[in-house]
Scaffold this motif. Sequence first.
Motif, mmCIF file in Angstrom:
data_model
loop_
_atom_site.group_PDB
_atom_site.id
_atom_site.type_symbol
_atom_site.label_atom_id
_atom_site.label_comp_id
_atom_site.label_asym_id
_atom_site.label_seq_id
_atom_site.Cartn_x
_atom_site.Cartn_y
_atom_site.Cartn_z
ATOM 1 N N GLU A 157 0.887 -1.016 -0.118
ATOM 2 C CA GLU A 157 0.185 -0.074 -0.418
ATOM 3 C C GLU A 157 0.905 1.327 -0.044
ATOM 4 O O GLU A 157 0.578 1.980 -1.101
ATOM 5 C CB GLU A 157 -1.098 -0.173 0.975
ATOM 6 N N ARG A 158 1.850 1.490 0.570
ATOM 7 C CA ARG A 158 2.863 2.586 1.079
ATOM 8 C C ARG A 158 3.628 2.603 -1.116
ATOM 9 O O ARG A 158 3.334 3.686 -0.641
ATOM 10 C CB ARG A 158 4.256 2.349 1.704
ATOM 11 N N LYS A 159 3.483 1.477 -0.960
ATOM 12 C CA LYS A 159 4.802 1.445 -2.772
ATOM 13 C C LYS A 159 3.451 2.429 -3.355
ATOM 14 O O LYS A 159 3.711 3.337 -4.343
ATOM 15 C CB LYS A 159 4.627 0.508 -2.517
ATOM 16 N N GLU A 160 2.409 1.338 -3.042
ATOM 17 C CA GLU A 160 1.417 2.166 -3.853
ATOM 18 C C GLU A 160 1.274 4.107 -4.891
ATOM 19 O O GLU A 160 1.248 4.174 -5.108
ATOM 20 C CB GLU A 160 0.070 1.806 -4.649
ATOM 21 N N VAL A 161 1.054 4.625 -3.030
ATOM 22 C CA VAL A 161 0.738 5.445 -2.737
ATOM 23 C C VAL A 161 1.936 6.399 -3.169
ATOM 24 O O VAL A 161 1.490 7.306 -3.674
ATOM 25 C CB VAL A 161 0.627 6.225 -1.320
ATOM 26 N N GLU A 162 3.221 5.475 -2.831
ATOM 27 C CA GLU A 162 4.488 6.486 -2.882
ATOM 28 C C GLU A 162 4.385 6.588 -4.307
ATOM 29 O O GLU A 162 5.029 7.495 -4.937
ATOM 30 C CB GLU A 162 5.357 5.759 -2.951
ATOM 31 N N LEU A 166 4.459 9.954 -7.274
ATOM 32 C CA LEU A 166 5.363 10.264 -7.823
ATOM 33 C C LEU A 166 4.921 10.949 -9.551
ATOM 34 O O LEU A 166 5.019 11.300 -10.169
ATOM 35 C CB LEU A 166 6.020 9.190 -7.833
ATOM 36 N N GLN A 167 4.051 9.826 -9.554
ATOM 37 C CA GLN A 167 3.434 9.507 -11.131
ATOM 38 C C GLN A 167 2.393 11.147 -11.191
ATOM 39 O O GLN A 167 2.399 11.634 -12.183
ATOM 40 C CB GLN A 167 2.251 8.683 -11.235
ATOM 41 N N PHE A 168 2.261 11.639 -10.032
ATOM 42 C CA PHE A 168 1.471 12.691 -9.787
ATOM 43 C C PHE A 168 2.655 14.000 -9.889
ATOM 44 O O PHE A 168 2.420 14.892 -10.914
ATOM 45 C CB PHE A 168 0.410 12.892 -8.637
ATOM 46 N N SER A 169 3.696 13.816 -9.295
ATOM 47 C CA SER A 169 4.800 15.063 -9.757
ATOM 48 C C SER A 169 4.972 15.276 -10.761
ATOM 49 O O SER A 169 5.198 15.874 -12.043
ATOM 50 C CB SER A 169 5.966 14.549 -8.635
ATOM 51 N N GLY A 170 4.965 13.472 -12.246
ATOM 52 C CA GLY A 170 5.980 13.885 -13.191
ATOM 53 C C GLY A 170 4.373 14.619 -13.901
ATOM 54 O O GLY A 170 5.058 15.206 -14.714
ATOM 55 N N ARG A 171 3.098 14.155 -13.894
ATOM 56 C CA ARG A 171 2.447 14.686 -14.266
ATOM 57 C C ARG A 171 1.991 16.234 -14.255
ATOM 58 O O ARG A 171 1.918 17.355 -14.861
ATOM 59 C CB ARG A 171 0.476 13.951 -14.484
ATOM 60 N N ARG A 334 12.960 5.916 -5.121
ATOM 61 C CA ARG A 334 12.396 7.468 -6.044
ATOM 62 C C ARG A 334 11.877 8.189 -5.521
ATOM 63 O O ARG A 334 11.327 9.104 -5.928
ATOM 64 C CB ARG A 334 11.286 6.308 -6.909
ATOM 65 N N GLY A 335 12.320 8.087 -4.005
ATOM 66 C CA GLY A 335 11.234 9.275 -3.164
ATOM 67 C C GLY A 335 12.039 10.084 -2.981
ATOM 68 O O GLY A 335 11.807 11.413 -2.657
ATOM 69 N N THR A 336 13.378 10.650 -3.720
ATOM 70 C CA THR A 336 14.016 11.640 -3.451
ATOM 71 C C THR A 336 14.622 12.557 -4.748
ATOM 72 O O THR A 336 13.360 11.806 -5.683
ATOM 73 C CB THR A 336 15.706 10.936 -3.372
ATOM 74 N N LEU A 343 11.627 9.804 -12.683
ATOM 75 C CA LEU A 343 10.155 9.239 -12.996
ATOM 76 C C LEU A 343 9.715 10.709 -13.696
ATOM 77 O O LEU A 343 9.249 9.770 -15.119
ATOM 78 C CB LEU A 343 9.666 9.333 -11.995
ATOM 79 N N SER A 344 10.030 11.483 -13.908
ATOM 80 C CA SER A 344 9.718 12.555 -14.822
ATOM 81 C C SER A 344 10.402 12.131 -15.749
ATOM 82 O O SER A 344 9.644 12.524 -17.994
ATOM 83 C CB SER A 344 10.014 13.500 -14.661
ATOM 84 N N MET A 345 11.874 12.023 -16.303
ATOM 85 C CA MET A 345 12.286 11.041 -17.620
ATOM 86 C C MET A 345 11.566 9.737 -18.009
ATOM 87 O O MET A 345 10.724 10.342 -19.221
ATOM 88 C CB MET A 345 13.627 10.938 -16.986
ATOM 89 N N GLU A 346 11.311 9.111 -17.199
ATOM 90 C CA GLU A 346 10.651 7.745 -17.628
ATOM 91 C C GLU A 346 9.158 8.503 -18.325
ATOM 92 O O GLU A 346 8.774 7.668 -19.318
ATOM 93 C CB GLU A 346 10.227 6.962 -16.025
ATOM 94 N N GLU A 347 8.862 8.955 -17.263
ATOM 95 C CA GLU A 347 7.134 9.565 -17.729
ATOM 96 C C GLU A 347 6.846 10.069 -19.326
ATOM 97 O O GLU A 347 6.532 9.429 -20.136
ATOM 98 C CB GLU A 347 6.519 10.382 -17.303
ATOM 99 N N ARG A 348 8.120 11.291 -19.035
ATOM 100 C CA ARG A 348 8.653 11.498 -20.927
ATOM 101 C C ARG A 348 8.662 10.590 -22.303
ATOM 102 O O ARG A 348 8.192 10.535 -23.261
ATOM 103 C CB ARG A 348 9.920 12.848 -21.263
#
Lengths: 385, 133
Positions: A157-162, A166-171, A334-336, A343-348
């Motif tokens: 659960e913690r990982k999913e929230v994390e 992070l996905q939200f930060s990417g977006r 990935r929390g740093t 993550l933003s690179m991966e998102e792109r």
Amino acid sequence: MRVEDTPMSSRKLGRELGVPHLAGKAAKRAVASLEEALLTREEWLRLAAQGSQMGLWYWHERTQGLFWDKKAREIFGVHLDGEMTLETFYGAVHPDDLPRVKHVWRSQLESGTPYELDYRARRPDGSIRWINARGRGYYSKSGRPLYMIGVVFDVTERKEVELQRLQFSGRLLKAQDQERNRLAQEIHDDFCQRFTVLAVKLQTLAGTIERTDEQALAKELLGEFTELGSEIQSLSHRLHSSQLEILGLVASLNALRTNIAKDSDIRFELDHANIPDQIPADVALAFFRITQEALRNVVKHSGASKVEICLKGDVGKISLTVFDNGRGFNAERRGTSQGIGMLSMEERARMLGGQFRVQSRPSVEGTRVDVTIEFKQPQQILGGA
Amino acid sequence: VRPRVLLADDHLPLLTALKRLLQGECEVVACVATVADLLQHVLVCRPDVVVLDIKLPDGTGIDACRQLKAVVPDVAVIMFSAMDDPDIRAAALEAGAEDLISKHTIHTLLSAIRDAWARKNPMPDPLPERSDR
């Protein structure tokens, strides 16, 4: 934790641990008080383990015996009774994570340092759980590993929230990007153009003035106008540089490399081959931003002396590799801020259906970022002298 | 004799204003808004100087300049861009442009045209001929 089997006689264990073997009443008293203390501790541990949903395990090196408590078995979704073997454990770990788990577990046992590790478990029903595992080894006087104990937590659960965060930060990054571009475009297309036209008209007007005092005033006005226009233009430029559209991907990467190299001791090498002249704008932008982020990470965190940027074109696809010889980092963490950048690179890359991969380990030389994006070659080829 | 100038920009109000500004000192032989039109008109109008925006709807000014120089090598190209970006400047000069001026310093356009024109048509040497010539 109840250890059912007694792999070693107490006399032998005493020898191994360097504890004198007692006899008679003294021994009985010592054993009784020890038992009491142990029971108390065991009860504490049981309560703590229950409350925190903690699974417990124990590994005996000589017999290669493995013990898991009920909670640990539940977490991994393995049978609740019966013998646990190393194979049962390996079978429950996600195949992609298994080599890393084996490596860390073994090397920490041998080096005598406690470990903490996150990895995925694959339950028999196919569901994936995130495990946080901590453990440490115990050793004989001669330094031989005797046994290892550890705990596991289900941190899915913690990982999913994390991950969601992070996905939200990417977006968020992407939305910010788009908004910046829109603003910059608006400023450029509207205000800057109008300013230029006005400046030209003002200059035309100034050319028709004959009186010298009026000429001076017109010149002053033109100067102020130019200054204001320049500020608006530089605001637009800060929001979004149109360099990539004008220079193309390779020249822009080269400029990026040169600019970053100016303030750094790192040697940046750019190698490129078969890059088509016409690349879809979003693909070019993704490669540019990913390289920018990767280089930023190298400068900030890696302590590297050399970076290789390699851009290769193939039919309908481009691959990028950024490789540095720095100190590496934990690609799992990935929390740093570094993680958010990753993550933003991966998102792109993913937004365009591309592949993204980071290979890095702390203290092991080098980090390598690989990106491949496929695209349709534009039909219309402009120019081409 | 005035320099023959061709203006290439897709922003009509700017084209009009530039045309008026240059009228006195230059002969504006054509105004175009695309790279395709530019390449066509340059062969017909034979300008001395082309004033070229860095971004046109069908291509970049840098590419257009390269193509232009391949077709009419003796034409002087002055590019203008929104920003004075050193990398864009380097690319423009490398493509064969005489100069790159930013739009907010557009008042330097006239002198840039004059300079380009002077380089193309050097004034006869005012000094008396030296014996070693």
